[in-house]
Design an enzyme around this catalytic site. Sequence first.
Site, mmCIF file in Angstrom:
data_model
loop_
_atom_site.group_PDB
_atom_site.id
_atom_site.type_symbol
_atom_site.label_atom_id
_atom_site.label_comp_id
_atom_site.label_asym_id
_atom_site.label_seq_id
_atom_site.Cartn_x
_atom_site.Cartn_y
_atom_site.Cartn_z
ATOM 1 N N GLU A 125 0.824 -1.224 0.000
ATOM 2 C CA GLU A 125 0.000 0.000 0.000
ATOM 3 C C GLU A 125 0.856 1.271 0.000
ATOM 4 O O GLU A 125 0.637 2.174 0.830
ATOM 5 C CB GLU A 125 -0.968 -0.005 1.199
ATOM 6 C CG GLU A 125 -1.981 -1.126 1.124
ATOM 7 C CD GLU A 125 -3.086 -1.044 2.166
ATOM 8 O OE1 GLU A 125 -2.977 -0.262 3.123
ATOM 9 O OE2 GLU A 125 -4.080 -1.777 2.018
ATOM 10 N N GLU B 150 -5.494 -8.469 -0.268
ATOM 11 C CA GLU B 150 -6.209 -8.183 0.988
ATOM 12 C C GLU B 150 -7.683 -8.025 0.652
ATOM 13 O O GLU B 150 -8.055 -7.092 -0.085
ATOM 14 C CB GLU B 150 -5.681 -6.910 1.664
ATOM 15 C CG GLU B 150 -4.322 -7.084 2.288
ATOM 16 C CD GLU B 150 -3.874 -5.891 3.117
ATOM 17 O OE1 GLU B 150 -4.725 -5.232 3.745
ATOM 18 O OE2 GLU B 150 -2.653 -5.612 3.112
#
Length: 497
Positions: free
Chosen positions: A173, A291
Site C-alpha cells: 500500500e 487483501e
Amino acid sequence: MKKASVFIDTSLITGQTDDRLFSSFIEHLGRAVYGGIYEPDHPDADGQGFRQDVLALVRELGVESVRYPGGNFLSGYDWKDGIGPRDQRPRRLDLAWHSIEPNLVGIDEFYDWTVKAGTKIMGAVNMGNGTPKDAGELLEYCNFPGGTAWSDLRRKNGHEKPYGIKTWCIGNEMDGKWQICHLEADDYGKKARETAKIMKWIDSSVELVVCGSASSDLPSYPSWDRTVLEYTYDNIDYLSLHHYYENHGNDDDFLSSFVDMDTFIKRVASTIDYVKTVKRAKKTVNLSFDEWNIWYQSQDKDHDWLEAPAILEDHYSLLDALVFAGLGMTLVNNADRVKIACLAQLVNVIAPIFTQNGGKVIRQSIYYPFKELSTHARGTVLHPVVRSETIETCYGDAPLLHTAAVVSADGRELHLFLLNISRTDSQQVSLNLSSIGSSTLTSWMQLSGPDLHAVNTFEHPDAVVPRMLPVDAIGAEHGIYTIETAPLSWNSLTFRL
Ligand code: AHR
C-alpha cells in the site's frame, strides 16, 4: 417467491483457478502472531511454541499460501531483527500499529509454521524504510541454496535447504499516506522496478507483485496503478488490489458488495491492459487481490505501545458470512485475471480463526464459506447464463441471485454456488444442465438462519454453521433441476457428472 434461471454449459469457460486464489494473510499486528499462531505457554503449544489447535484449523481451512509479514507493519520492518538467537533479538517500536514488536517470530520460525500448517509463504519486502538491497538480501537468505553470506547464515540458523518462496510482494500500500515512508507513484515505480531487477537476478523463478492502489477510494486511483505499471510492466507479474467492506447500515448495499468488487477488478484489469497496449507488450500482468475481507474499520480504537494488543478483532455474524461468500464467489468468477487472493487476515485480526489467550479457539462465521470455496471452487470456472431479478443498491443494480460454477480438475464434479440476497423471498431456481449430459445432485450445503446477527462465541461456538440439506428427492427433468433457495442463504451444490 422470486424466480431465477441458471443455464450451465461446460464449454462456456472463464478460466482455470490458480491455487493461490485461496490464500490468506498473517501480519505482525495485534494478536495474529503472538497469542494467535504462537503462544509458548499455551497448554496446546508444540515444542516451537506454536498452538496446535490453531494449526489444525488452518490445515482444515485449506489455505494455499499466507502473505507475511505485512501489511502496514512491513514498511517499518527489518527482517534481520527476526533471525538468530531469540535472546539477542531486539524489541522494537512498531510505528504502523503503535505496538511493541518482540521479534520472537521471524522468517525462520514462520517458515516452520507454514510447513506444519500445510501452506506456503507469500513473501513481502519492505519498500517503506527498507531498501532494494535489504530486499535482495532477504531473498538470498530464503531462496539461495548456499555458499554466500546470507544463504549460509540461514543454514547456520537451522535450515539447510532453501525455502523456495515463489511469490513476493514488493512493498505494501505504498500510495497510502498512512504508510511508513509513503512514496509518490513515480518514486515507488522506480524503486519497485530496481528491486524487481535485483530479485529476479537472484532467483529468476520468483513471481513479483507490485503495489496497486491501496483503495479505489483514494484520489490517486487509478492513475497510481498506471504510473507504477509504466515503470515496472516488464519486470513484474502481478498488480495488487486491496478492498475491505463494512456494513454502513443498509443491508441491501452491504449484501451487494460483490457487485462493487467485480467492478473494481474489471477496472483495474482495464488499467493494466491500457499500459500493456501502450507498451505493445505481449505479456499480460494479472491481479493479486492480496487483501480482502469484511472489516469494521470505523470501530477500531486507539491504543498505546502494547505488545500483542487485542486490536482489529472483529466478530463476524451470519450476515457478514453471506456477504463474505458473495465476495469469494466474485474472486472465483474472475479467475481469468485474479490469480492470487488473500483473505485478510487469518488469526484474531479480522480473521476466520479466533483464540483466547491460554484458552480456546473457535471458527468465526466467515470460516465456513472460505473453507467451502477452498475445497470445491478449484478447477475450471464456468460462465453461467443467469436470469434473476435485481435490486437497486449504492453499487447499481444487483442481481438477487449471485452465481458461480466450477468443474473440478478431474472433470467429475460440478460445484455450483448460489447466494440469494433477497431479505424476504425464497428464489425458485430453474437450473438447466441439459447441455452437460447426465448429472446427479449429490450434496447441498446451506448457510442461513433465523438470526442474521448471530455470531460464534467461546460459549456458543456453533451459533453460525452450515447445514446439509437432503438431496435424495431432487432429480432433473430433461436435465433441468428446480430448487428453492431460502431468503438470505448461501448454497453450495455438488453434482456428479
Ligand atoms: O489488514 C490490515 C491492514 O489493512 C494492513 O496492514 C494494510 O495493508 C491494510 O490497510
